[in-house]
Design an enzyme around this catalytic site. Structure first.
Site, PDB file in Angstrom:
ATOM      1  N   ASP A   1      -5.926  -4.663  -2.894  1.00  0.00           N
ATOM      2  CA  ASP A   1      -4.656  -4.662  -3.626  1.00  0.00           C
ATOM      3  C   ASP A   1      -3.699  -3.602  -3.082  1.00  0.00           C
ATOM      4  OD1 ASP A   1      -5.845  -6.623  -5.213  1.00  0.00           O
ATOM      5  OD2 ASP A   1      -6.535  -5.174  -6.698  1.00  0.00           O
TER       6      ASP A   1
ATOM      7  N   ASP B   1      -8.743  -1.776   2.119  1.00  0.00           N
ATOM      8  CA  ASP B   1      -8.580  -1.928   0.676  1.00  0.00           C
ATOM      9  C   ASP B   1      -7.896  -3.280   0.467  1.00  0.00           C
ATOM     10  OD1 ASP B   1      -8.184  -1.337  -2.096  1.00  0.00           O
ATOM     11  OD2 ASP B   1      -6.137  -0.673  -1.606  1.00  0.00           O
TER      12      ASP B   1
END
Ligand SMILES: [Mg+2]
Ligand SMILES: [Zn+2]
Length: 178
Positions: free
Chosen positions: A11, A9
């Site tokens: 952020d 991922d």
């Protein structure tokens, strides 16, 4: 060496989650040790796939090109240090659009597999939100929860029991490669 794949991922894992959208380069700050972690993965023959929800695109806060530009900005920093990112998958959709790519849906992974002719099943998937971990499990990846970004909240509230848990991407990667 056969290639290994890992899904990250963005952020809250690679960059500091502002709890707001990253709409310009200056908003993108690497998490402590995350750039080194990416380089370490690369040096250890991992190909890195990034899967990121960016509904700010369809909220018209930024264009898809704007998001690409920010991704090029930080990937350039990775390249300057001798690493690389194989693929970035971006979901531009809002929740209400019911797309098949907004995590926890698995479309970003399916799309990466088709485009690159690879298989991500069995690979590690590192995320900070329940949606990352659920996406990982749905697709047959091994879920890793990091406590950066939303991770400490995810850890306190709810996460799949099969998740492995680390303080941050750096400590996860140190464990993965050793
Ligand atoms: Mg995140
Ligand atoms: Zn989508």
């Amino acid at each position: 060496m056969p290639k290994k794949y890992i899904v990250l991922d963005r952020d809250g894992v690679i960059n500091v989650d502002l709890f707001d959208y990253v709409l310009k380069n200056e908003d993108f700050k690497f998490e402590n040790g995350s750039l080194e972690a990416i380089l370490k993965l690369y040096e250890n023959n991992f190909e890195i796939i990034v899967a990121t929800n960016q509904k700010c695109i369809n909220l018209h806060l930024i264009s898809a090109e704007g998001i690409d530009q920010i991704n090029n900005f930080w990937i350039q920093k990775v390249k300057e240090k001798g690493g690389d990112i194989l693929h970035v998958g971006v979901c531009p959709h809002r929740d209400e659009e019911n797309c098949n790519c907004r995590k926890p849906e698995t479309g970003l992974l399916v799309d990466a597999e088709k485009k690159l002719n690879i298989n991500l099943k069995g690979s590690y998937f590192v995320g900070d939100k329940l949606s990352d971990l659920e996406c990982a499990i749905s697709h047959g990846c091994k879920p890793i929860l990091v406590k950066t970004g939303y991770g400490s909240r995810t850890y306190k509230s709810r996460y799949p029991k099969e998740s492995m848990i680390f303080e941050n991407l750096k400590s996860a990667v140190d464990w993965i490669v050793n």
